[in-house]
Design an enzyme around this catalytic site. Structure first.
Site, PDB file in Angstrom:
ATOM      1  N   LYS A 120       3.876  -0.315  13.282  1.00 45.92           N
ATOM      2  CA  LYS A 120       2.424  -0.431  13.466  1.00 45.92           C
ATOM      3  C   LYS A 120       2.152  -1.714  14.216  1.00 45.92           C
ATOM      4  O   LYS A 120       2.925  -2.676  14.124  1.00 45.92           O
ATOM      5  CB  LYS A 120       1.712  -0.483  12.109  1.00 45.92           C
ATOM      6  CG  LYS A 120       0.295   0.036  12.165  1.00 45.92           C
ATOM      7  CD  LYS A 120       0.300   1.544  12.144  1.00 45.92           C
ATOM      8  CE  LYS A 120      -1.069   2.138  11.985  1.00 45.92           C
ATOM      9  NZ  LYS A 120      -0.950   3.551  11.580  1.00 45.92           N
TER      10      LYS A 120
HETATM   11  N1  GLU Z   1      -2.211   5.832  13.977  1.00 40.23           N
HETATM   12  C1  GLU Z   1      -1.869   7.161  13.589  1.00 40.23           C
HETATM   13  C2  GLU Z   1      -1.305   7.183  12.177  1.00 40.23           C
HETATM   14  O1  GLU Z   1      -1.574   6.316  11.389  1.00 40.23           O
HETATM   15  C3  GLU Z   1      -1.008   7.875  14.609  1.00 40.23           C
HETATM   16  C4  GLU Z   1       0.319   7.239  14.875  1.00 40.23           C
HETATM   17  C5  GLU Z   1       1.066   7.878  16.039  1.00 40.23           C
HETATM   18  O2  GLU Z   1       0.622   8.869  16.577  1.00 40.23           O
HETATM   19  O3  GLU Z   1       2.121   7.318  16.375  1.00 40.23           O
HETATM   20  O4  GLU Z   1      -0.640   8.108  11.790  1.00 40.23           O
END
Ligand code: GLU
Length: 422
Positions: free
Chosen positions: A111
């Site tokens: 993240k």
């Molecule tokens: N931010 C989204 C999540 O928390 C998508 C992450 C992604 O597509 O890599 O799942």
């Protein structure tokens, strides 16, 4: 491991650790693997000087946390928010690991975040910040190393600027470095809708398991951003009545049903829900306690707490957001026993699943129709749901713990079999 870093004292990180331990206890995870599986593998902190429209230079702090790279390249979104902390990003990265593993994606978890109130920025300032962030993390990520995506406060345009910056850095068009891009730049059809489509799919499936009809159901959605709005549209199309929605300015409720396209058009024009006349105003806290069939937190962490868990009046709690329910609230909900819960790592997995499809399409430069994308998405969601419910029955545990048992088992196995380095 002796830990002195304050990021590990963050309430969100501790929440994720507590959830992890409950699942690790069930499978009797070895203490050595347990520590390696819990803490982030790599963390990068960057300082981002950005020239503002005024001519002044402002400096922002950004992060990228790779929690796990044992099961494939790290994967996870980038959040732009004024309250982002490193501990929060570490927790979100950990949840990405379990989510990708649970649904069987060949990825680890990551993240990113930048501490910024992007709402107050001009388009030019936002572009310069996005490009600078990517410039600083470019050597840390890549299509086979770590693949970012959108999260709270970022969108397709931000992904496009970041993809362009990375492509300039490596000297060729490299769309597989990031997902959630505009379709014209290698984005996947259906990615924008994917998280909400998945939340709606699980909601309909669990309502059916509970003997309830979606078309007779009322729904409250806390947070009408990308996830909340796509969920609202998909559930409206399935005949449900959306009786409450909110954003950072507050909420509105209408027992007759809110006209979602009208509300979304209002937000697009006014940049918030404030002043929308399609219902009665109320606070976000009041909204969470509205009587409804389905309550969907679709914004930030830790909104279902010790204070309100006993007062929820829903039958089904579908976690569109990551980490919306605190450990104390989980305990109260388990004691109550009258609310079914679809845990975040399962409920919002549609987004990263279609991110995986986008990455696959980028690798082969061959693009699928929206029908193909949704058909493959629904199949993966159905498989994940069946495995979670089977694991829940096997261990007689909560659905969250069952989902995490599945998520952590594969990562633990990969770590044990690969050795100490990955
Ligand atoms: N931010 C989204 C999540 O928390 C998508 C992450 C992604 O597509 O890599 O799942």
């Amino acid at each position: 491991m002796a830990l002195s870093h304050s990021i590990y004292d963050s309430p969100v990180f501790l929440q994720a650790c507590h959830q992890f331990d409950a699942a690790a206890d069930i499978i009797g995870m070895d203490a050595g693997v347990r520590e390696r599986a819990k803490y982030p593998r790599r963390t990068l902190i960057v300082t981002l000087p950005v020239r503002m429209d005024s001519g002044k230079v402002e400096t922002f702090e950004g992060y990228r946390v790779q929690h796990n790279i044992s099961t494939g390249p790290a994967k996870g979104g980038i959040r732009f928010h004024h309250d982002v902390t490193l501990g929060e990003v570490a927790a979100l990265a950990m949840w990405m690991s379990w989510k990708c593993s649970l649904v069987g994606l060949p990825f680890g978890g990551a993240k990113g975040g930048v501490v910024v109130n992007a709402r107050d920025m001009s388009n030019g300032e936002l572009e310069r910040l996005s490009r600078r962030y990517m410039q600083e993390i470019a050597t840390f990520i890549g299509p086979h190393l770590d693949i970012p995506a959108p999260d709270v406060g970022t969108n397709e345009q931000v992904m496009a600027w970041m993809m362009d910056t990375y492509s300039n850095h490596v000297g060729h068009f490299d769309p597989g470095v990031i997902t959630g891009k505009p379709v014209a730049l290698g984005g996947s059809l259906g990615r924008k809708e994917a998280t909400g489509e998945g939340v709606a799919w699980f909601t309909k499936a669990y309502l059916a398991d509970m003997g309830l009809k979606t078309s007779d159901s009322t729904v409250v959605i806390q947070g009408i951003g990308n996830v909340g709005s796509e969920t609202a549209l998909a559930l409206t199309a399935a005949g449900a009545k959306i009786v409450g929605i909110s954003d950072f300015t507050g909420g509105i409720t209408n027992p007759k049903g809110i006209n979602i396209p009208d509300a979304l058009a209002y937000i697009a024009k006014n940049r918030s829900l404030q002043g929308f006349t399609g219902g009665e105003s109320l606070t976000n806290d009041q909204l969470l306690e509205l009587p409804c069939t389905v309550l969907i937190p679709a914004a930030l962490e830790r909104v279902i707490t010790e204070q309100n868990a006993g007062k929820l009046k829903c039958r089904l709690l579908a976690e569109g957001a990551n980490g919306p329910t605190t450990n104390e609230a989980d305990r109260i909900l388990a004691q109550r026993g009258d609310i079914e819960l679809i845990p975040d790592v399962l409920c919002n997995s549609g987004g990263v699943i279609v991110s995986y499809f986008e990455w696959l399409q980028n690798q082969s430069a061959y693009y699928w129709t929206k029908e193909e994308v949704f058909d493959k998405l629904h199949k993966m969601l159905a498989k994940a749901k069946a495995s979670v419910d089977e694991t829940k029955a096997k261990y007689q545990c909560s659905r969250r713990t069952a989902a995490l048992v599945l998520g952590i088992s594969r990562v633990a196995e990969a770590k044990a079999k690969r050795g100490l380095f990955p």
